[in-house]
Design a protein around this motif. Structure first.
Motif, short mmCIF file in Angstrom:
data_model
loop_
_atom_site.label_atom_id
_atom_site.label_comp_id
_atom_site.label_asym_id
_atom_site.label_seq_id
_atom_site.Cartn_x
_atom_site.Cartn_y
_atom_site.Cartn_z
N SER A 187 42.24 -0.37 29.44
CA SER A 187 41.10 0.46 29.00
C SER A 187 39.95 -0.44 28.53
CB SER A 187 41.54 1.40 27.88
OG SER A 187 42.08 0.66 26.80
N PRO A 188 39.30 -1.14 29.48
CA PRO A 188 38.18 -2.01 29.09
C PRO A 188 37.06 -1.23 28.43
CG PRO A 188 38.29 -1.79 31.48
CD PRO A 188 39.49 -1.11 30.93
N GLY A 189 36.54 -1.80 27.33
CA GLY A 189 35.49 -1.13 26.57
C GLY A 189 34.09 -1.64 26.86
N ARG A 190 33.98 -2.73 27.59
CA ARG A 190 32.68 -3.30 27.95
C ARG A 190 32.75 -3.78 29.40
NH1 ARG A 190 31.63 -1.10 23.94
NH2 ARG A 190 30.63 -1.83 22.07
N MET A 191 31.65 -4.35 29.90
CA MET A 191 31.64 -4.82 31.28
C MET A 191 32.76 -5.82 31.54
SD MET A 191 27.66 -4.94 32.42
CE MET A 191 28.17 -5.19 34.11
N MET A 192 33.08 -6.68 30.55
CA MET A 192 34.22 -7.60 30.64
C MET A 192 34.96 -7.54 29.33
SD MET A 192 36.16 -9.88 32.03
CE MET A 192 35.53 -10.80 33.39
N HIS A 193 36.23 -7.17 29.39
CA HIS A 193 37.06 -7.03 28.19
C HIS A 193 38.34 -7.83 28.43
CE1 HIS A 193 38.98 -4.02 25.11
NE2 HIS A 193 39.48 -5.23 25.00
N ILE A 194 38.54 -8.88 27.65
CA ILE A 194 39.72 -9.73 27.77
C ILE A 194 40.56 -9.54 26.52
CG2 ILE A 194 40.57 -12.08 28.04
CD1 ILE A 194 37.83 -12.73 29.33
N PHE A 195 41.82 -9.19 26.71
CA PHE A 195 42.71 -8.91 25.58
C PHE A 195 43.83 -9.94 25.54
CE2 PHE A 195 46.55 -6.90 23.86
CZ PHE A 195 46.09 -6.57 22.60
N SER A 196 44.10 -10.47 24.34
CA SER A 196 45.22 -11.40 24.13
C SER A 196 46.02 -10.90 22.95
CB SER A 196 44.68 -12.80 23.85
OG SER A 196 45.73 -13.68 23.51
N ARG A 197 47.23 -10.46 23.20
CA ARG A 197 48.07 -9.92 22.13
C ARG A 197 48.52 -11.03 21.18
NH1 ARG A 197 49.95 -5.25 21.96
NH2 ARG A 197 49.88 -4.92 24.19
N ASN A 198 49.08 -12.09 21.69
CA ASN A 198 49.62 -13.15 20.83
C ASN A 198 49.74 -14.47 21.57
OD1 ASN A 198 51.71 -12.60 22.54
ND2 ASN A 198 53.17 -12.02 20.97
N THR A 199 48.86 -14.70 22.53
CA THR A 199 48.95 -15.93 23.32
C THR A 199 47.82 -16.90 23.01
OG1 THR A 199 47.77 -14.86 25.12
CG2 THR A 199 50.17 -14.79 25.21
N GLY A 200 47.24 -16.81 21.83
CA GLY A 200 46.17 -17.74 21.46
C GLY A 200 44.81 -17.22 21.88
N HIS A 201 43.90 -18.12 22.10
CA HIS A 201 42.52 -17.77 22.44
C HIS A 201 42.49 -17.03 23.78
CE1 HIS A 201 41.37 -20.36 19.19
NE2 HIS A 201 41.97 -21.38 19.75
N PRO A 202 41.77 -15.91 23.84
CA PRO A 202 41.79 -15.13 25.07
C PRO A 202 40.91 -15.69 26.18
CG PRO A 202 40.45 -14.04 23.43
CD PRO A 202 41.08 -15.22 22.76
N LEU A 203 40.07 -16.67 25.89
CA LEU A 203 39.16 -17.18 26.91
C LEU A 203 38.94 -18.67 26.70
CD1 LEU A 203 37.10 -16.57 29.21
CD2 LEU A 203 35.41 -16.21 27.41
N ILE A 204 38.99 -19.42 27.77
CA ILE A 204 38.66 -20.86 27.74
C ILE A 204 37.62 -21.10 28.82
CG2 ILE A 204 39.48 -23.20 28.17
CD1 ILE A 204 42.23 -22.29 27.20
N LEU A 205 36.54 -21.76 28.45
CA LEU A 205 35.54 -22.21 29.41
C LEU A 205 35.61 -23.73 29.44
CD1 LEU A 205 32.53 -20.00 28.26
CD2 LEU A 205 34.12 -19.55 30.13
N GLU A 206 35.80 -24.29 30.61
CA GLU A 206 35.95 -25.74 30.72
C GLU A 206 35.22 -26.24 31.95
OE1 GLU A 206 39.51 -29.09 30.92
OE2 GLU A 206 40.01 -26.98 31.01
N ARG A 207 34.53 -27.33 31.76
CA ARG A 207 33.83 -27.97 32.87
C ARG A 207 34.42 -29.35 33.07
NH1 ARG A 207 27.32 -28.06 33.72
NH2 ARG A 207 27.30 -29.59 35.39
N GLY A 208 34.80 -29.67 34.27
CA GLY A 208 35.54 -30.89 34.56
C GLY A 208 34.74 -32.18 34.63
N ASP A 209 33.41 -32.09 34.69
CA ASP A 209 32.63 -33.31 34.87
C ASP A 209 32.06 -33.88 33.57
OD1 ASP A 209 30.61 -31.52 34.29
OD2 ASP A 209 29.51 -31.81 36.16
N GLY A 210 32.43 -33.31 32.41
CA GLY A 210 31.97 -33.86 31.13
C GLY A 210 30.60 -33.40 30.71
N SER A 211 29.93 -32.62 31.54
CA SER A 211 28.61 -32.10 31.16
C SER A 211 28.77 -30.95 30.18
CB SER A 211 27.85 -31.63 32.40
OG SER A 211 27.57 -32.73 33.25
N ASN A 212 27.65 -30.45 29.70
CA ASN A 212 27.68 -29.33 28.75
C ASN A 212 28.37 -28.12 29.37
OD1 ASN A 212 26.13 -31.00 27.18
ND2 ASN A 212 24.27 -29.80 27.36
#
Length: 84
Positions: A27-52
């Protein structure tokens, strides 16, 4: 409505009536809704080249700012508003 399942459990839902996307929620409440019950942070953003790694914030098609991190700054907020 579209579903993506893994081992019988729903992992991704796109509601056809409004296009809302839910990850680990049926039951997403917004355009993107990510739910994590008990697995830590629900979202990770990572860039492999060391840039911002940044989240770009736009209004009416104009970039208004960024939230992110770099290899030299743990957290940064950049305000693109020239009115101040």
């Amino acid at each position: 409505m579209s579903h993506l399942r893994k081992r019988g459990a729903e992992r991704l839902r796109i509601k056809g009536s409004n296009g809302l996307v839910g990850v680990s929620t049926d039951s997403p409440g917004r355009m993107m809704h990510i739910f994590s019950r008990n697995t830590g942070h629900p979202l990770i953003l990572e860039r492999g080249d060391g840039s911002n790694t940044q989240i770009e914030i736009k209004a009416a098609g104009v970039t208004r700012g960024f939230w992110g991190a770099s290899s030299t700054a743990n957290f940064m907020v950049y305000d693109n508003d020239t009115s101040d």
